[in-house]
Design a protein around this motif. Structure first.
Motif, PDB file in Angstrom:
ATOM      1  N   SER A 209      -5.788  77.836 102.246  1.00 19.21           N
ATOM      2  CA  SER A 209      -6.826  77.277 101.481  1.00 19.21           C
ATOM      3  C   SER A 209      -7.889  78.452 100.877  1.00 19.21           C
ATOM      4  N   PRO A 210      -8.006  78.497  99.583  1.00 17.01           N
ATOM      5  CA  PRO A 210      -8.973  79.435  99.090  1.00 17.01           C
ATOM      6  C   PRO A 210     -10.355  79.529  99.712  1.00 17.01           C
ATOM      7  N   VAL A 211     -10.695  78.473 100.441  1.00 20.96           N
ATOM      8  CA  VAL A 211     -12.030  78.364 100.851  1.00 20.96           C
ATOM      9  C   VAL A 211     -12.045  78.087 102.446  1.00 20.96           C
ATOM     10  N   GLU A 212     -12.990  78.548 103.032  1.00 15.74           N
ATOM     11  CA  GLU A 212     -12.950  78.200 104.580  1.00 15.74           C
ATOM     12  C   GLU A 212     -13.102  76.481 105.076  1.00 15.74           C
ATOM     13  N   VAL A 213     -12.273  76.063 105.618  1.00 16.23           N
ATOM     14  CA  VAL A 213     -12.299  74.654 105.934  1.00 16.23           C
ATOM     15  C   VAL A 213     -12.494  74.219 107.420  1.00 16.23           C
ATOM     16  N   THR A 214     -13.175  73.257 107.366  1.00 21.99           N
ATOM     17  CA  THR A 214     -13.440  72.679 108.920  1.00 21.99           C
ATOM     18  C   THR A 214     -12.820  71.519 108.988  1.00 21.99           C
ATOM     19  N   LEU A 215     -11.683  71.509 109.951  1.00 22.48           N
ATOM     20  CA  LEU A 215     -10.751  70.420 110.144  1.00 22.48           C
ATOM     21  C   LEU A 215     -11.483  69.145 110.716  1.00 22.48           C
ATOM     22  N   MET A 216     -11.012  67.926 110.310  1.00 23.85           N
ATOM     23  CA  MET A 216     -11.373  66.785 110.655  1.00 23.85           C
ATOM     24  C   MET A 216     -10.046  65.795 110.986  1.00 23.85           C
ATOM     25  N   PRO A 217     -10.075  65.057 111.930  1.00 19.43           N
ATOM     26  CA  PRO A 217      -8.674  64.419 112.211  1.00 19.43           C
ATOM     27  C   PRO A 217      -8.663  63.238 111.273  1.00 19.43           C
TER      28      PRO A 217
ATOM     29  N   PHE B 147     -14.940  70.377 104.438  1.00 18.52           N
ATOM     30  CA  PHE B 147     -14.183  69.560 105.584  1.00 18.52           C
ATOM     31  C   PHE B 147     -12.952  69.247 104.892  1.00 18.52           C
ATOM     32  N   SER B 148     -11.749  69.200 105.457  1.00 25.75           N
ATOM     33  CA  SER B 148     -10.337  68.670 105.012  1.00 25.75           C
ATOM     34  C   SER B 148      -9.712  68.438 106.530  1.00 25.75           C
ATOM     35  N   ASN B 149      -8.411  67.902 106.340  1.00 25.47           N
ATOM     36  CA  ASN B 149      -7.686  67.690 107.340  1.00 25.47           C
ATOM     37  C   ASN B 149      -6.650  68.531 107.330  1.00 25.47           C
ATOM     38  N   SER B 150      -6.351  69.724 106.265  1.00 29.02           N
ATOM     39  CA  SER B 150      -5.315  70.766 106.666  1.00 29.02           C
ATOM     40  C   SER B 150      -5.991  72.110 106.153  1.00 29.02           C
ATOM     41  N   THR B 151      -5.523  73.393 106.926  1.00 33.60           N
ATOM     42  CA  THR B 151      -6.166  74.544 106.261  1.00 33.60           C
ATOM     43  C   THR B 151      -5.242  74.995 104.991  1.00 33.60           C
ATOM     44  N   VAL B 152      -4.136  74.494 104.839  1.00 34.95           N
ATOM     45  CA  VAL B 152      -2.992  74.992 103.767  1.00 34.95           C
ATOM     46  C   VAL B 152      -3.107  74.057 102.866  1.00 34.95           C
ATOM     47  N   LEU B 153      -2.744  74.347 101.377  1.00 32.20           N
ATOM     48  CA  LEU B 153      -2.776  73.689 100.426  1.00 32.20           C
ATOM     49  C   LEU B 153      -1.225  73.131 100.309  1.00 32.20           C
TER      50      LEU B 153
ATOM     51  N   VAL C 260     -37.755  74.661 101.805  1.00 34.63           N
ATOM     52  CA  VAL C 260     -36.798  73.476 102.034  1.00 34.63           C
ATOM     53  C   VAL C 260     -35.588  74.008 102.341  1.00 34.63           C
ATOM     54  N   SER C 261     -34.877  73.566 103.596  1.00 34.70           N
ATOM     55  CA  SER C 261     -33.486  73.898 103.938  1.00 34.70           C
ATOM     56  C   SER C 261     -32.705  72.836 103.762  1.00 34.70           C
ATOM     57  N   MET C 262     -31.470  73.151 103.249  1.00 36.61           N
ATOM     58  CA  MET C 262     -30.539  72.105 102.755  1.00 36.61           C
ATOM     59  C   MET C 262     -28.984  72.594 103.289  1.00 36.61           C
ATOM     60  N   TYR C 263     -28.494  71.643 104.039  1.00 36.46           N
ATOM     61  CA  TYR C 263     -27.162  71.806 104.637  1.00 36.46           C
ATOM     62  C   TYR C 263     -26.251  70.889 103.697  1.00 36.46           C
ATOM     63  N   CYS C 264     -25.519  71.756 103.079  1.00 33.29           N
ATOM     64  CA  CYS C 264     -24.379  71.061 101.910  1.00 33.29           C
ATOM     65  C   CYS C 264     -23.187  71.185 102.297  1.00 33.29           C
ATOM     66  N   LEU C 265     -22.245  70.087 102.040  1.00 28.14           N
ATOM     67  CA  LEU C 265     -20.889  69.941 102.631  1.00 28.14           C
ATOM     68  C   LEU C 265     -20.242  69.237 101.523  1.00 28.14           C
ATOM     69  N   SER C 266     -18.744  69.412 101.359  1.00 29.70           N
ATOM     70  CA  SER C 266     -17.737  68.765 100.638  1.00 29.70           C
ATOM     71  C   SER C 266     -16.672  68.361 101.423  1.00 29.70           C
ATOM     72  N   LEU C 267     -16.068  67.148 100.970  1.00 28.10           N
ATOM     73  CA  LEU C 267     -14.600  66.906 101.526  1.00 28.10           C
ATOM     74  C   LEU C 267     -13.492  67.221 100.573  1.00 28.10           C
ATOM     75  N   MET C 268     -12.663  68.145 100.750  1.00 32.17           N
ATOM     76  CA  MET C 268     -11.555  68.606  99.993  1.00 32.17           C
ATOM     77  C   MET C 268     -10.148  67.908 100.037  1.00 32.17           C
ATOM     78  N   MET C 269      -9.797  67.609  99.275  1.00 32.95           N
ATOM     79  CA  MET C 269      -8.249  67.168  99.318  1.00 32.95           C
ATOM     80  C   MET C 269      -7.383  68.563  99.504  1.00 32.95           C
ATOM     81  N   PRO C 270      -6.438  68.554 100.084  1.00 33.83           N
ATOM     82  CA  PRO C 270      -5.461  69.790 100.326  1.00 33.83           C
ATOM     83  C   PRO C 270      -4.605  69.942  99.277  1.00 33.83           C
ATOM     84  N   PHE C 271      -4.886  69.245  98.113  1.00 34.48           N
ATOM     85  CA  PHE C 271      -3.660  69.162  96.934  1.00 34.48           C
ATOM     86  C   PHE C 271      -4.819  68.854  95.718  1.00 34.48           C
ATOM     87  N   GLY C 272      -4.088  69.141  94.602  1.00 33.72           N
ATOM     88  CA  GLY C 272      -4.900  68.800  93.258  1.00 33.72           C
ATOM     89  C   GLY C 272      -5.543  69.837  92.739  1.00 33.72           C
ATOM     90  N   TYR C 273      -6.771  69.356  92.148  1.00 32.14           N
ATOM     91  CA  TYR C 273      -7.687  70.325  91.448  1.00 32.14           C
ATOM     92  C   TYR C 273      -9.079  70.627  91.997  1.00 32.14           C
TER      93      TYR C 273
END
Length: 651
Positions: free
Chosen positions: A415-423, A402-408, A365-378
């Motif tokens: 960013s401490p993790v690799e980020v995929t940018l979204m507009p 995914f996030s709209n910024s590669t820097v915090l 069973v293959s799974m593609y997991c994702l999260s949307l990260m705010m570039p600030f906070g916890y």
């Protein structure tokens, strides 16, 4: 008493019983009245003491006369006549007085023809008055005179006594001149001589005394007549009463006869009833004897049948014992056989379990997991820690943040993790009934970016997880692998690295799409999805050269599926979609534009849109443990797939 002994017999005729009783009563009343007159005359002539002594002597004679006049009723109901003995001189005296007063006696005896009571007295009692009453009255007077003469009683009336003695002597002389024919000549006794002397002393009675006696006698008879008339009326009343009494007696006798008849009838009926009861009793006894004999016969028959039945039961018991022995042996053999079969079934079940485990373990069973990260906070810190430990979304087959910024911000650090940018901006407002984030637009841009990249198509399931959710991918993989209908989701065929699934490149078929070519193989040649994809992927001139995945195949709609993780609807901390559900959602998003007007969060919008598009919804409430779903996630001690919210590493 000596004068009574020398008297003759006078016969009194006996009329009807009732008239005789009435006549006797009247006679007694007349005699009582005459006696009273004589007593008064005696008192005037001789004095009170002499008359009283004379009455005491005469009383027994009066009683004797009364007893001789009254006779008992005969058997025929008539009165028998009694001979009345009177002195001869008294009888002659009564006859002379009766002849001197003949008119009065005729009036007394006969009465007037107009008076009914007088006619009755004349008809019934003429002879009685002439013979009985006159004789009795004068006999009493003669007896009183004789008694007084014997004792020589005198008084203030001496002349009258001498006159009466003269009259008595004259009367005796007349009696001597007319002797009784039936009487024999006898020598005079001492008593007769004394009577004769007394009569001689009374021989000088004058004619005046005779008239007085006659007048007194007439008055007495008149009074007696009047009394008799009254007594006759009374006698008639008594006779009527007696008649009524006789009628009552007759009626009573008749009633008594009827009563006796009724009693006899009742006795007869009782006797008949007793006879009938006796007959019924005899019949009942006969029937009872018959029934008793029948019961005895039946009892004997039953006993014989019971004996036969016992014998048969004994035989059956013997046969049953033999059968039981054979059955026991058979049961032992069957038991051994069942034990052997059970052991074989257990071995087969064990083999099946091992095979299923092997098969399940072999299912990937293959799974593609994702999260949307705010570039600030916890969130960056939490994702960095998960990445460092290799847990959460970083334990899936492929991960994307995914996030709209590669820097915090605001530090401007990477960013401490690799980020995929979204507009677009990630800022949202809060509202609605529960004050949730109105983030539907942000996540729609996220899912558009996911589909645009296309990495999800290489995996069976796509899982979106919030950074503050504790996620266990292995638990979700076991649910998707073991539970139906999730275990039916799998990729058909190979997913090409460079996908080209547009138009067919074969000459003469350039108008045909790759999907139509693949489905044509499935329908016309009955190819499977994998075989159809392989056939359509051949380069021209063999085929169209289409490099497609199973999206081009004709597969059941149920393969488009998502999991509802809360009893109150889909919640956003974890969202699990099949690869076809993601493609269906993004392709059908224009159909859900009308839902954007509601103040919902992205989780409720996706839930409603998926249902609108007909995507299969499966309830699996052990995928999420959250406070908003009415559960207590801390301290993550359950078997759920994810727990939310935990906004720090320490928590």
């Amino acid at each position: 008493m000596a004068a009574l002994a020398s008297s003759r017999r006078v016969s009194i005729p006996s009329p009807a019983a009732q008239e005789e009783e009435e006549e006797i009563g009247l006679l007694g009343d007349a005699g009582q009245w005459v006696t009273s007159s004589r007593v008064l005359h005696c008192r005037r002539m001789y004095g009170f003491i002499a008359c009283t002594f004379a009455v005491l002597l005469v009383a027994p004679a009066l009683v004797a006369v009364s007893l001789q006049a009254a006779e008992q009723r005969s058997e025929a109901g008539r009165l028998a006549t009694k001979p009345l003995r009177l002195p001869w001189g008294a009888e002659r005296r009564f006859e002379q007085l009766a002849s001197a007063k003949e008119p009065d006696s005729q009036e007394l005896d006969g009465g007037s023809s107009d008076d009914p009571s007088s006619q009755t007295l004349g008809n019934a009692g003429t002879e009685m008055h002439e013979s009985e009453k006159s004789l009795v009255t004068h006999a009493i007077g003669q007896l009183v005179g004789k008694v007084l003469g014997v004792f020589g009683v005198g008084g203030g009336g001496g002349d009258e006594t001498e006159q009466k003695d003269k009259r008595l002597q004259q009367h005796q002389q007349q009696q001597k001149k007319q002797p009784r024919p039936d009487q024999k000549q006898q020598h005079p006794t001492d008593e007769e001589r004394s009577n004769k002397a007394s009569k001689e002393r009374s021989s000088h009675v004058t004619e005046k005394d005779k008239e007085e006696d006659a007048r007194a006698m007439a008055e007495a008879m008149a009074r007696v007549r009047r009394e008799r008339a009254k007594d006759v009326k009374h006698a008639l009343a008594v006779a009527g009463m007696h008649k009524k009494q006789r009628e009552q007696v007759a009626k009573q006798a008749e009633d008594a006869g009827e009563q006796v008849a009724l009693e006899e009838k009742e006795k007869l009926e009782r006797a008949q009833k007793q006879l009938e009861r006796a007959k019924q009793q005899r019949e009942a006894q006969r029937l009872e004897r018959k029934e008793r004999k029948e019961r005895e016969a039946q009892q004997a028959k039953k006993e014989r049948e019971m004996e036969k039945m016992h014998e048969k039961q004994e035989e059956e018991e013997k046969a049953a014992l033999e059968r039981a022995k054979r059955m026991k042996a058979s049961m032992e053999r069957a038991k051994q056989l069942r034990l052997q079969q059970q052991r074989e079934r257990e071995k087969a079940a064990k083999r099946r379990c091992v095979a299923e485990r092997t098969r399940v373990q072999g299912i990937r069973v293959s799974m593609y997991c994702l999260s949307l990260m705010m570039p600030f906070g916890y969130e960056p810190t939490l994702l960095a820690e998960q990445h460092k430990q290799g847990v959460g979304i970083f334990a899936c087959d492929e991960t994307a943040v995914f996030s709209n910024s590669t820097v915090l911000l605001p530090e401007k650090t990477p960013s401490p993790v690799e980020v995929t940018l979204m507009p677009g901006s990630l800022a949202v407002t809060y509202g609605g009934r529960w004050g949730t984030a109105m983030n539907t637009g942000v996540f729609n841009r996220l899912w558009t970016k996911v589909v645009e990249i296309g990495d999800y198509r290489r995996y069976d399931w796509t899982v979106k997880v919030d950074p503050d959710a504790v996620f266990f991918p292995a638990r979700l993989r076991n649910i998707l692998r073991r539970r139906s209908p999730m275990n039916s989701i799998s990729i058909q065929g190979e997913v090409p690295a460079n996908m080209h699934c547009g138009q067919c490149q074969l000459q003469g078929r350039t108008h045909e799409t790759c999907a139509a070519r693949v489905q044509g193989y499935q329908i016309k040649k009955n190819f499977s999805c994998a075989d159809a994809l392989t056939a359509a992927a051949r380069a021209p001139p063999q085929d169209c050269g289409c490099r497609c995945d199973d999206f081009a195949c004709n597969v059941p709609e149920q393969t488009a599926m998502y999991i509802n993780n809360c009893k109150w609807g889909l919640h956003g901390p974890i969202e699990v979609f099949s690869r076809r559900a993601v493609a269906s959602y993004l392709a059908g998003l224009p159909q859900c534009v009308s839902l954007l007007r509601h103040p919902w969060g992205e989780d409720k919008f996706i839930d409603k849109c998926m249902q609108e598009l007909g995507v299969t919804r499966v309830n699996e409430y052990d995928v999420l443990s959250e406070t908003a779903c009415g559960e207590q996630p801390a301290p993550c001690g359950g078997a759920d797939v994810s727990f939310h919210p935990f906004k720090s590493i320490e928590s």
